[in-house]
Design an enzyme around this catalytic site. Structure first.
Site, PDB file in Angstrom:
ATOM      1  CD  GLU A 102      -9.136  -9.019  -3.409  1.00 37.62           C
ATOM      2  OE1 GLU A 102     -10.010  -8.751  -2.562  1.00 37.62           O
ATOM      3  OE2 GLU A 102      -7.989  -9.436  -3.103  1.00 37.62           O
ATOM      4  CE1 TYR A 114      -9.433  -2.904   0.311  1.00 37.11           C
ATOM      5  CE2 TYR A 114      -8.498  -1.078  -0.928  1.00 37.11           C
ATOM      6  CZ  TYR A 114      -8.333  -2.204  -0.134  1.00 37.11           C
ATOM      7  OH  TYR A 114      -7.066  -2.616   0.214  1.00 37.11           O
ATOM      8  CG  HIS A 173      -5.545  -6.264  -0.103  1.00 33.92           C
ATOM      9  ND1 HIS A 173      -6.718  -6.212   0.619  1.00 33.92           N
ATOM     10  CD2 HIS A 173      -5.747  -7.161  -1.107  1.00 33.92           C
ATOM     11  CE1 HIS A 173      -7.605  -7.028   0.054  1.00 33.92           C
ATOM     12  NE2 HIS A 173      -7.046  -7.607  -0.994  1.00 33.92           N
ATOM     13  CE  LYS A 219      -3.920  -2.238   2.281  1.00 35.15           C
ATOM     14  NZ  LYS A 219      -4.983  -2.093   3.301  1.00 35.15           N
ATOM     15  CG  ASN A 228      -3.681  -2.437   6.683  1.00 32.92           C
ATOM     16  OD1 ASN A 228      -3.585  -2.000   5.545  1.00 32.92           O
ATOM     17  ND2 ASN A 228      -4.610  -3.303   7.038  1.00 32.92           N
TER      18      ASN A 228
HETATM   19  P1  CMP Z   1      -7.374  -4.607   3.678  1.00 30.94           P
HETATM   20  O1  CMP Z   1      -6.916  -5.965   4.047  1.00 30.94           O
HETATM   21  O2  CMP Z   1      -6.761  -3.982   2.486  1.00 30.94           O
HETATM   22  O3  CMP Z   1      -8.959  -4.650   3.475  1.00 30.94           O
HETATM   23  C1  CMP Z   1      -9.829  -3.605   3.851  1.00 30.94           C
HETATM   24  C2  CMP Z   1      -9.104  -2.452   4.451  1.00 30.94           C
HETATM   25  O4  CMP Z   1      -9.921  -1.545   5.151  1.00 30.94           O
HETATM   26  C3  CMP Z   1      -8.143  -2.968   5.510  1.00 30.94           C
HETATM   27  O5  CMP Z   1      -7.104  -3.648   4.907  1.00 30.94           O
HETATM   28  C4  CMP Z   1      -7.798  -1.687   6.238  1.00 30.94           C
HETATM   29  O6  CMP Z   1      -6.758  -0.980   5.599  1.00 30.94           O
HETATM   30  C5  CMP Z   1      -9.086  -0.901   6.095  1.00 30.94           C
HETATM   31  N1  CMP Z   1      -9.775  -0.867   7.402  1.00 30.94           N
HETATM   32  C6  CMP Z   1     -10.347  -1.878   8.041  1.00 30.94           C
HETATM   33  N2  CMP Z   1     -10.880  -1.467   9.210  1.00 30.94           N
HETATM   34  C7  CMP Z   1     -10.629  -0.136   9.290  1.00 30.94           C
HETATM   35  C8  CMP Z   1     -10.907   0.865  10.245  1.00 30.94           C
HETATM   36  N3  CMP Z   1     -11.574   0.571  11.370  1.00 30.94           N
HETATM   37  N4  CMP Z   1     -10.504   2.130   9.987  1.00 30.94           N
HETATM   38  C9  CMP Z   1      -9.845   2.422   8.848  1.00 30.94           C
HETATM   39  N5  CMP Z   1      -9.547   1.505   7.885  1.00 30.94           N
HETATM   40  C10 CMP Z   1      -9.926   0.240   8.121  1.00 30.94           C
END
Ligand code: CMP
Length: 139
Positions: free
Chosen positions: A128, A51, A117, A11, A114
């Site tokens: 995806e 998403y 993904h 990311k 984070n």
């Molecule tokens: P990802 O695995 O890419 O799939 C969905 C994404 O939503 C997740 O990683 C996080 O980056 C984001 N996400 C999930 N929960 C939250 C949250 N509470 N606040 C902000 N972003 C979130």
């Protein structure tokens, strides 16, 4: 063979912070084969489509803005039990809860930013992967 493919994105936070090489090394060391890979950038529209499943969640706008804020590395990875093994390698969505040594524990900054993904099912891994790569870009 069913179940041997997953999809990942490194990311914008991890790309900006210079972690592409370290994350790819972890992926290689864990035994994944790279089927397809590119450095790219999502438009807000494309990030929103990717998403779309989270459209009703309170963090959707923030997620779309973040995912279109900078370059990403998109990749299709192959390994036996790919989806589950990759989710183990990256750790919990919230880096505060991610196991020590996992990619998110090492490189993520917050639950929103984070680092990586990982697909959550074999079905979504295929969807995806196709979202980002033509069949002719998969090897
Ligand atoms: P990802 O695995 O890419 O799939 C969905 C994404 O939503 C997740 O990683 C996080 O980056 C984001 N996400 C999930 N929960 C939250 C949250 N509470 N606040 C902000 N972003 C979130």
């Amino acid at each position: 063979m069913a179940g041997n493919i997953t999809f990942t994105m490194i990311k914008p936070d991890a790309v900006k912070n210079g972690h592409i090489g370290a994350i790819l090394a972890k992926i290689n060391e864990a035994g994944f084969r790279i089927v397809a890979m590119k450095l790219t950038k999502l438009s807000p529209q494309k990030a929103g489509e990717f998403y779309a499943v989270h459209k009703e969640r309170p963090f959707y706008g923030e997620l779309v803005e973040f995912m279109s804020s900078g370059s990403i590395v998109a990749a299709i990875l192959e390994k036996e039990n790919a989806v589950e093994d990759f989710r183990t390698l990256i750790g919990a969505t919230n880096p505060k809860e991610a196991a020590p040594g996992t990619i998110r524990a090492l490189y993520a900054t917050s639950i929103g930013e984070n680092a990586v993904h990982g697909s959550d099912s074999d079905e979504n891994a295929k969807i995806e992967g196709s979202f980002h790569f033509a069949v002719t870009e998969q090897f």
